[in-house]
Design an enzyme around this catalytic site. Sequence first.
Site, short mmCIF file in Angstrom:
data_model
loop_
_atom_site.label_atom_id
_atom_site.label_comp_id
_atom_site.label_asym_id
_atom_site.label_seq_id
_atom_site.Cartn_x
_atom_site.Cartn_y
_atom_site.Cartn_z
N GLY A 71 0.80 -1.22 0.00
CA GLY A 71 0.00 0.00 0.00
C GLY A 71 0.83 1.27 0.00
N ALA A 92 -2.08 -6.78 0.10
CA ALA A 92 -2.50 -8.15 0.40
C ALA A 92 -2.61 -8.46 1.89
CB ALA A 92 -1.53 -9.15 -0.24
N HIS A 93 -1.74 -7.80 2.70
CA HIS A 93 -1.65 -8.29 4.09
C HIS A 93 -2.79 -7.85 4.99
CE1 HIS A 93 0.09 -4.77 6.40
NE2 HIS A 93 0.34 -4.37 5.18
N ASN A 146 -8.29 3.68 8.14
CA ASN A 146 -7.64 2.57 8.85
C ASN A 146 -7.70 2.71 10.36
OD1 ASN A 146 -5.80 4.71 7.84
ND2 ASN A 146 -4.38 3.77 9.27
N CYS A 169 4.20 6.07 17.62
CA CYS A 169 5.53 6.33 18.15
C CYS A 169 6.32 7.04 17.07
CB CYS A 169 6.19 5.03 18.54
SG CYS A 169 7.67 5.32 19.50
N GLN A 180 -7.79 -0.56 3.06
CA GLN A 180 -8.61 -1.19 4.10
C GLN A 180 -9.97 -1.65 3.60
OE1 GLN A 180 -7.66 -2.14 7.01
NE2 GLN A 180 -5.77 -1.00 7.34
C1 LIG Z 1 -5.09 2.92 4.75
C2 LIG Z 1 -3.71 2.37 4.56
N1 LIG Z 1 -2.96 2.79 3.56
C3 LIG Z 1 -1.73 2.32 3.35
C4 LIG Z 1 -1.17 1.38 4.18
C5 LIG Z 1 0.19 0.86 3.91
O1 LIG Z 1 0.14 -0.40 3.32
P1 LIG Z 1 1.41 -1.38 3.38
O2 LIG Z 1 1.56 -1.80 4.80
O3 LIG Z 1 1.04 -2.51 2.46
O4 LIG Z 1 2.58 -0.60 2.86
C6 LIG Z 1 -1.92 0.90 5.27
C7 LIG Z 1 -1.36 -0.08 6.22
O5 LIG Z 1 -1.31 0.14 7.39
C8 LIG Z 1 -3.22 1.41 5.47
O6 LIG Z 1 -3.99 1.00 6.49
#
Ligand SMILES: Cc1ncc(COP(=O)(O)O)c(C=O)c1O
Length: 388
Positions: free
Chosen positions: A73, A203-204, A154, A332, A182
Amino acid sequence: METKRIYLDYTATTPLDPQVLDAMLPYFDNTFGNASSVHSYGREAKAALEESREKIARAMGARSSEVVFTSGGTESDNYALFGVAVANSDKKRNHLVISSTEHHAVLHAADALAKSGFELTIVSVDSEGFIRPDELKGAVRDDTLLVSIIHANNEIGTIQNIREIADIVHEKGALFHTDAVQSFAKVEFNVVESDVDLASITAHKIYGPKGIGALYVRRGIELEPMFHGGSQERNRRPGTESVPLIVGFAKAAEIAVGEMQSETARLMRLNALMRKRISENVSGAIPNSPDHDALPNILNVSIDSREMEIDGEALIINMDLEGIAVTSGSACSSGSLQPSHVIKALGRDDATTKATVRFSFGRFTTEAEIVKAADVLAGIVARAGKRR
Ligand SMILES: Cc1ncc(COP(=O)(O)O)c(C=O)c1O
């Protein structure tokens, strides 16, 4: 006796689904070819790559040629903003719009572009995290190049009406990117129906592997690549594709889309149960997640500093000591706890923002875990909080 741990941080990441692992394993082993090689090993890998691209595309209503695989992401968000900005840096549109509740991957990318000469407008949100359409209308100008608004937040789960936002953005001839990390494969997300130009997914968050994501790029959109090298991903993202991770991503998306309806209903029940239990038993608790148009799997709660005095850090440490894994309302940063920009954007004061807990649940969460977590929170607030 060791405390039984309860994982309620599915928004941070999800465990890998065993079916996803099974789908990936052959591509670490026998089918190891480089998808760019012309021999049979390469062709096998390429076939798996393209089949996976097709599945990911289908999961969001895109054409497979519009899916660019990335490392996740964060890269997708950065690529959307920098790719559009750099490709258009000599044109007359020099203005970007984002919201105050974006993920740091968008927020910091936009800050970096602002430092390099783009003008940046950050629109606010209401007390539930929703964009105000009129404010957005006023912010998007004739010289706006790109608007980036997160689909599902998120931290609090608020789901924006991205179709309405896309219409506002397109009326001024600007491009619209949404961070759908999300929402993808968890709630309805269709790039055609929502009329977005670019969308980030990963993906995660859907029981797939870490380190793989994608950017949807609507056909015809100009993007300057961030990296330079080979001609993979239609010259958009050079580097040997990680076929095992991509196969896992596609499998995870397929499973998640297949289960979406039943899983949403189950998660909504868990969410309502937790919301009720917390409101009945936790002094000073105020929900930050809306009870409509929100992800079913997030419940973000603050302890109102006007009612209860409680140290946010102690709250999270105590939750962890009692075996409940959640995220706090602070991040943090350089060794100190900074109040979440998302909770602050809702209008909460610093002390309330710090006294925030994000519960997020998923496929393996049970009702008993939800009840236990709510009761643990109630106990900690009763012990460590001081009523005003
Ligand atoms: C809304 C949102 N955007 C982007 C990311 C970043 O994705 P990635 O962990 O695959 O880099 C996250 C992950 O925490 C997210 O929740």
